[in-house]
Design a protein around this motif. Structure first.
Motif, PDB file in Angstrom:
ATOM      1  N   GLU A  92       0.806  -1.218   0.000  1.00 38.17           N
ATOM      2  CA  GLU A  92       0.000   0.000   0.000  1.00 38.17           C
ATOM      3  C   GLU A  92       0.842   1.271   0.000  1.00 38.17           C
ATOM      4  OE1 GLU A  92      -3.917   1.843   0.041  1.00 38.17           O
ATOM      5  OE2 GLU A  92      -3.074  -0.087  -0.552  1.00 38.17           O
ATOM      6  N   ASP A  93       1.844   1.346   0.842  1.00 40.44           N
ATOM      7  CA  ASP A  93       2.670   2.549   0.896  1.00 40.44           C
ATOM      8  C   ASP A  93       3.414   2.767  -0.419  1.00 40.44           C
ATOM      9  OD1 ASP A  93       1.833   3.076   3.447  1.00 40.44           O
ATOM     10  OD2 ASP A  93       3.637   2.292   4.419  1.00 40.44           O
ATOM     11  N   ARG A  94       3.916   1.681  -0.994  1.00 44.45           N
ATOM     12  CA  ARG A  94       4.615   1.836  -2.270  1.00 44.45           C
ATOM     13  C   ARG A  94       3.637   2.232  -3.377  1.00 44.45           C
ATOM     14  NH1 ARG A  94       8.049  -2.156  -6.215  1.00 44.45           N
ATOM     15  NH2 ARG A  94       8.894  -0.435  -7.449  1.00 44.45           N
ATOM     16  N   ALA A  95       2.420   1.688  -3.331  1.00 46.24           N
ATOM     17  CA  ALA A  95       1.405   2.056  -4.322  1.00 46.24           C
ATOM     18  C   ALA A  95       1.126   3.546  -4.268  1.00 46.24           C
ATOM     19  CB  ALA A  95       0.127   1.261  -4.090  1.00 46.24           C
ATOM     20  N   ALA A  96       1.018   4.081  -3.056  1.00 45.91           N
ATOM     21  CA  ALA A  96       0.767   5.513  -2.887  1.00 45.91           C
ATOM     22  C   ALA A  96       1.936   6.330  -3.436  1.00 45.91           C
ATOM     23  CB  ALA A  96       0.535   5.834  -1.417  1.00 45.91           C
ATOM     24  N   SER A  97       3.147   5.863  -3.179  1.00 41.15           N
ATOM     25  CA  SER A  97       4.338   6.564  -3.660  1.00 41.15           C
ATOM     26  C   SER A  97       4.427   6.514  -5.184  1.00 41.15           C
ATOM     27  CB  SER A  97       5.587   5.939  -3.035  1.00 41.15           C
ATOM     28  OG  SER A  97       6.756   6.529  -3.539  1.00 41.15           O
ATOM     29  N   LEU A  98       4.160   5.339  -5.751  1.00 36.91           N
ATOM     30  CA  LEU A  98       4.185   5.199  -7.202  1.00 36.91           C
ATOM     31  C   LEU A  98       3.122   6.083  -7.858  1.00 36.91           C
ATOM     32  CD1 LEU A  98       4.704   1.373  -7.884  1.00 36.91           C
ATOM     33  CD2 LEU A  98       6.203   3.248  -8.585  1.00 36.91           C
ATOM     34  N   ALA A  99       1.941   6.112  -7.264  1.00 39.86           N
ATOM     35  CA  ALA A  99       0.862   6.928  -7.820  1.00 39.86           C
ATOM     36  C   ALA A  99       1.250   8.401  -7.828  1.00 39.86           C
ATOM     37  CB  ALA A  99      -0.425   6.716  -7.024  1.00 39.86           C
ATOM     38  N   GLU A 100       1.912   8.841  -6.773  1.00 42.65           N
ATOM     39  CA  GLU A 100       2.370  10.238  -6.707  1.00 42.65           C
ATOM     40  C   GLU A 100       3.371  10.513  -7.823  1.00 42.65           C
ATOM     41  OE1 GLU A 100       2.330  14.014  -5.622  1.00 42.65           O
ATOM     42  OE2 GLU A 100       1.152  12.516  -4.512  1.00 42.65           O
ATOM     43  N   ALA A 101       4.251   9.564  -8.076  1.00 40.04           N
ATOM     44  CA  ALA A 101       5.257   9.730  -9.128  1.00 40.04           C
ATOM     45  C   ALA A 101       4.649   9.641 -10.519  1.00 40.04           C
ATOM     46  CB  ALA A 101       6.354   8.681  -8.968  1.00 40.04           C
ATOM     47  N   TYR A 102       3.591   8.838 -10.655  1.00 38.34           N
ATOM     48  CA  TYR A 102       3.009   8.570 -11.971  1.00 38.34           C
ATOM     49  C   TYR A 102       1.854   9.493 -12.341  1.00 38.34           C
ATOM     50  CZ  TYR A 102       5.476   4.102 -12.692  1.00 38.34           C
ATOM     51  OH  TYR A 102       6.420   3.134 -12.922  1.00 38.34           O
ATOM     52  N   LYS A 103       1.316  10.242 -11.391  1.00 36.81           N
ATOM     53  CA  LYS A 103       0.051  10.948 -11.642  1.00 36.81           C
ATOM     54  C   LYS A 103       0.131  11.946 -12.797  1.00 36.81           C
ATOM     55  CE  LYS A 103       0.794  14.391  -7.930  1.00 36.81           C
ATOM     56  NZ  LYS A 103       0.964  15.584  -8.781  1.00 36.81           N
ATOM     57  N   ASP A 104       1.303  12.501 -13.031  1.00 30.92           N
ATOM     58  CA  ASP A 104       1.456  13.454 -14.130  1.00 30.92           C
ATOM     59  C   ASP A 104       2.350  12.917 -15.246  1.00 30.92           C
ATOM     60  OD1 ASP A 104      -0.097  15.476 -12.833  1.00 30.92           O
ATOM     61  OD2 ASP A 104       1.645  15.924 -11.566  1.00 30.92           O
ATOM     62  N   GLU A 105       2.731  11.651 -15.132  1.00 29.06           N
ATOM     63  CA  GLU A 105       3.604  11.038 -16.139  1.00 29.06           C
ATOM     64  C   GLU A 105       2.774  10.744 -17.394  1.00 29.06           C
ATOM     65  OE1 GLU A 105       7.280  10.409 -17.168  1.00 29.06           O
ATOM     66  OE2 GLU A 105       6.954  10.466 -15.000  1.00 29.06           O
TER      67      GLU A 105
END
Length: 343
Positions: A194-207
């Motif tokens: 879950e924590d990594r998913a949240a981090s990845l989503a933050e990195a990917y949201k504007d990718e």
């Protein structure tokens, strides 16, 4: 966990595993009745989810198998499809236009159709020779279809005496006992991601663009997640590429700032992903690796882990999707063109 119903998930995946015995009985009866080959004829993403099971048969069995696009085979035909064929048609809705058409096409040639559906009162479920309905929704269907198709492949191997007890984790019953651990185990795997998913989503949201790489039993999920989730449900451009093909063209597109998502497997093809993992950091700092070998699965043997790579990947990537839709304010159910296309 964000937007996640644990009990609903457990029930759906438990329902998939509970089909083990009726699937084995059905497959056994068809083989005893003279079945000579099996076709996996799904449409769109549901068809892609059949790929790991088809690969398993290709690698472990002499029983002829084909995985074909449903819409294409109706137009082009297949000489081996006939009265001695088993046809597997997955359709979550049970109403997909291409699935209905290929079911009728296969039955007209005398084939026996096994349907895997999410809803019982539907054309595919009602029209198939044998139907297995396990309710699911978009966020839970991947794991369910992966498991059901795996059980079909295992049942064929079992009936033909081709299951390798040492390599696969045991006979059919032993493997199913381990699969029965998954509904609870997958919830914990999701929780740990879950924590990594949240981090990845933050990195990917504007990718704007991702190259998604996978090999072996991870390839289906690489294709599915890129096309059916990021493209269809988030309108993010992707380039799914098989790890075998990465060094035959796609590597030239990778440069600083290009996002690469690598999905690894636990089967014999893992070395293909290892090679990609070694190269990509030399040209971009945007490599993310999702490795199912890092997930704890108490009671699940090495052999069975290798069989369920796509299940594990689907489970954790769903967590990424849950966070992406919130951060991007783009619900996974939002579509642009479905109302303009006849399905």
């Amino acid at each position: 966990m964000l937007n996640f119903d644990e009990e609903r998930f457990r029930k759906i995946q438990g329902g998939a595993v509970a089909l083990a015995e009726p699937i084995r009985e059905t497959v056994g009866e068809l083989l005893d009745g003279g079945a000579e080959n099996v076709y996996f004829l799904g449409a769109g993403g549901a068809g892609v989810l059949m790929l790991p099971a088809a690969q398993l048969l290709q690698r472990r069995s002499a029983f002829p198998m084909q995985l074909v696009h449903a819409a294409e085979i109706v137009l082009t035909d297949s000489a081996a499809l006939g009265a001695n064929s088993i046809v597997v048609i997955p359709s979550l809705s049970g109403t997909t236009k291409e699935s209905v058409a290929v079911m009728e096409f296969a039955q007209a040639k005398g084939a026996k159709v096994i349907a895997l559906t999410g809803h019982e009162d539907t054309p595919v479920a009602q029209g198939a020779d044998v139907n297995f309905t396990n309710f699911a929704a978009d966020d839970t269907s991947s794991e369910s279809f992966y498991l059901q198709s795996l059980l079909i492949a295992l049942a064929i191997l079992d009936a033909r005496g081709e299951l390798d007890g040492d390599g696969d984790g045991g006979g059919y019953d032993a493997i199913v006992q381990e699969l029965a651990l998954l509904p609870d185990a997958l919830v914990e795997v999701k929780r740990g991601f879950e924590d990594r998913a949240a981090s990845l989503a933050e990195a990917y949201k504007d990718e704007p663009y991702h190259i998604i790489v996978g090999g072996g039993s991870a390839w289906a999920e690489a294709w599915y997640y890129g096309t059916c989730i990021l493209e269809e449900m988030q309108w993010i451009r992707t380039r799914p590429v098989h790890a075998s093909d990465f060094f035959h063209g796609t590597l030239e597109l990778v440069e600083q700032g290009v996002s690469v998502l690598l999905l690894k497997s636990e089967d014999e093809a893992r070395a293909l992903a290892d090679r990609v993992e070694s190269f990509v950091p030399t040209v971009t700092d945007k490599l993310e690796v999702v490795d199912p070998a890092s997930f704890e699965l108490p009671g699940v043997s090495k052999g069975v882990r290798a069989l369920i790579t796509p299940v594990l990947l689907a489970a954790v990537l769903e967590r990424l999707s849950a966070h992406l839709e919130v951060l991007r304010d783009h619900p996974l159910t939002t579509r642009r063109y479905y109302r303009r296309v006849e399905y």
